[in-house]
Design an enzyme around this catalytic site. Structure first.
Site, PDB file in Angstrom:
ATOM      1  N   ASN A 191       0.821  -1.207   0.000  1.00 36.65           N
ATOM      2  CA  ASN A 191       0.000   0.000   0.000  1.00 36.65           C
ATOM      3  C   ASN A 191       0.857   1.260   0.000  1.00 36.65           C
ATOM      4  O   ASN A 191       0.993   1.924  -1.031  1.00 36.65           O
ATOM      5  CB  ASN A 191      -0.959  -0.029   1.205  1.00 36.65           C
ATOM      6  N   ASP A 192       1.472   1.574   1.126  1.00 32.27           N
ATOM      7  CA  ASP A 192       2.202   2.844   1.218  1.00 32.27           C
ATOM      8  C   ASP A 192       3.330   2.957   0.188  1.00 32.27           C
ATOM      9  O   ASP A 192       3.621   4.053  -0.291  1.00 32.27           O
ATOM     10  CB  ASP A 192       2.780   3.021   2.629  1.00 32.27           C
TER      11      ASP A 192
END
Lengths: 455, 97
Positions: free
Chosen positions: A381-382
């Protein structure tokens, strides 16, 4: 002669580590390092054989047998997804062993030591103990025994500063006043500091924490080497200290944060699952994903911690095999902080027989996204959040990310829209070119494979 | 400071520099085996542990020595074995490109 043998052991460690600079020579390298270890152990035992203390030998042999058995058991049984925990535990054991060598030195001399020996004893005791308890908190977080979230520490970083200062004072009194009690106070405070320093740090920052504890375990060993004046310990400890420090710095750079900010400050935005998820996304089914993948010419897979959680490394390889049989070029793009320790994803993919030359790191992968048809993001994600590039207000602004939004189509396999560790929304999910496939990573990959085989 | 201590500092500084140079060239794909290999090498404290266990007198020294040897030996055996196990998996599979 004996000293030369210890130096030879240290040289074998260096030659062994040099082998690790290529996957081709790595296995030979680690065996050369093991030979150095074997040499050092034989030398110390032979050198002590003259001692007539049969019960002491019972202690040594007992420790070797018990420790060797536990080590072998752990090494053979551990699953590759659990490597971060194992390395955390080993960091702790190494630090603990060096602290115990220091403690035994204090007991043996009743704290009456030459000044220089007293100083390195205090350092070995303090650093080793912080490493021991800090590593066990890290282990607990990685194993899920303690919450992996960031925990608020009363007083914050100042509390740790006060404890650290108190350790220095207590150890100083121990050295100057030759007081055993002061050493034990420093030991107790160091045990507390390990816990209070690591407990507040969140799961996704673990690559930095594990690397730093790795470094500290080496420094503690080097200090133990100064206590007994042994070059093998000094060289080995310095090497481990250097290795851990290199990895610590590299991880911090990959997050665009300073080591101090990772260790001492709370991090992230406050986005929760409720804040986001109201914006429209392109929801995809297994069939949509199968069609997108099967008619691509090139596919790049971006694994993240979710891959490890779902134990999906074999499922991803099975899917890649099916795509390769269709003549599709499949590669893997790995962000340096994907997973919970440096190189975590690489080991998982190596386990499922992915050729290591297909594993691209950040610098190799980024220029290729624009020529890639489909990027398949599995549990990351990040590290693929474009806010890091174009939103100066974002907590992760400036962090180097994988530029997956350059590819024609992006497929994200994710359990839900919940934010990643940074607690911020990911604009990638709402792009027109992004397909969101909400499912457990392993099940999603298996379902997509079934759908591809039906095409 | 004694000569031996100063000599130790020289060795430490040189080893740290050599370590930085060599280890900085380890590719990212091998960073996990590098860490577990480093765990194994930090087990070199086994030498110190054996010395304090063998020369110590009294039960406190015996207990400390036993645990020092045990912990260090876990790292030595476990670290090298698991690193070797991992490195065995890193293969370059030809063809299929």
């Amino acid at each position: 002669m004996v000293e030369l043998a210890y130096l030879a052991a240290g040289v074998l460690f260096i030659v062994g580590l040099k082998g690790l600079t290529s996957p081709k020579t790595a296995r030979r390298g680690i065996r050369i390092a093991a030979l150095g270890m074997f040499l050092a152990i034989v030398v110390v035992v032979v050198n002590l054989l003259g001692l007539d203390a049969s019960y002491a030998w019972g202690v040594v042999v007992g420790g070797v047998v018990v420790g060797g058995s536990i080590g072998a058991f752990l090494a053979i049984r551990v699953r590759m997804t659990e490597m971060p925990q194992l390395v955390a535990a080993f960091n702790g054991f190494g630090g603990g062993a060096s602290a115990l060598v220091a403690a035994a030195t204090v007991v043996g001399a009743n704290a009456v030591l030459p000044a220089e020996t007293a100083i390195v004893t205090a350092l070995s005791l303090g650093i080793g103990t912080v490493t021991l308890t800090g590593s066990f908190v890290a282990f607990g977080k990685l194993q899920g025994l303690i919450s992996g979230r960031q925990v608020f520490l009363p007083g914050g970083a100042a509390t740790n500063g006060v404890i650290a200062l108190a350790i220095v004072v207590a150890a100083g009194v121990g050295v100057v006043a030759e007081s055993s009690t002061a050493y034990w106070v420093a030991f107790g405070l160091a045990a507390i500091l390990g816990v209070t320093a690591v407990l507040p740090i969140g799961g996704a920052d673990m690559p930095v924490v594990i690397s730093l504890l790795n470094s500290l375990s080496g420094i503690a060993a080097a200090m133990a080497g100064f206590i007994i004046n042994n070059q093998a310990l000094i060289v080995g400890g310095a090497l481990v200290g250097a290795a851990g420090m290199i990895l610590t710095i590299e991880m911090a750079v990959a997050m665009n944060r300073s080591i101090a900010s990772i260790l001492f400050t709370q991090f992230g935005g406050g986005a929760t699952a409720e804040d986001i998820g109201t914006k429209p996304v392109n929801r995809a089914t297994a069939d949509d994903v199968a069609i997108a993948l099967a008619y691509a010419e090139s596919v790049m897979i971006v694994p993240g911690y979710g891959l490890a959680v779902a134990q999906a490394q074999h499922a991803v390889k099975d899917l890649a095999n099916a795509l390769e049989e269709r003549g599709i070029k499949v590669t893997y793009a790995i962000h340096p902080v994907a997973g919970r320790m440096p190189g975590h994803m690489n080991v998982l993919l190596a386990e499922s027989d992915v050729s290591y030359d297909l594993l691209l790191d950040l610098e190799q992968a980024n220029p290729r996204f624009s020529q890639t048809d489909v990027v398949l993001i599995v549990g990351a994600n990040d590290v693929v959040n474009p806010s890091a590039k174009n939103d100066p207000t974002s907590p992760i602004y400036g962090m180097p990310i994988l530029n997956v939004d350059d590819a024609k189509t992006t497929i994200v396999i994710k359990r839900s829209l919940s934010p990643g560790f940074a607690g911020i929304d990911n604009p990638l999910f709402y792009e027109d070119s992004t397909l969101m496939y909400f499912a457990d990573a392993k099940k999603a990959l298996e379902d997509a494979l079934v759908a591809i085989n039906l095409l | 400071m004694s000569d031996a201590f100063i000599q130790g500092i020289v060795v430490f500084v040189l080893a740290a520099f050599v370590g930085f140079e060599v280890i900085a060239k380890v590719p990212r794909t091998l960073h996990t085996p590098l860490m577990s290999g480093a765990n194994a090498i930090s087990g070199i404290t086994i030498v110190g542990a054996i010395i304090v266990a063998a020369v110590g007198t009294g039960w406190v020294a015996a207990v400390l020595g036993f645990f020092a040897v045990t912990l260090a030996m876990i790292n030595v055996v476990g670290g090298f074995l698991v690193t070797d196990r991992m490195l065995e998996m890193f293969k370059k599979i030809p063809g299929r490109r």
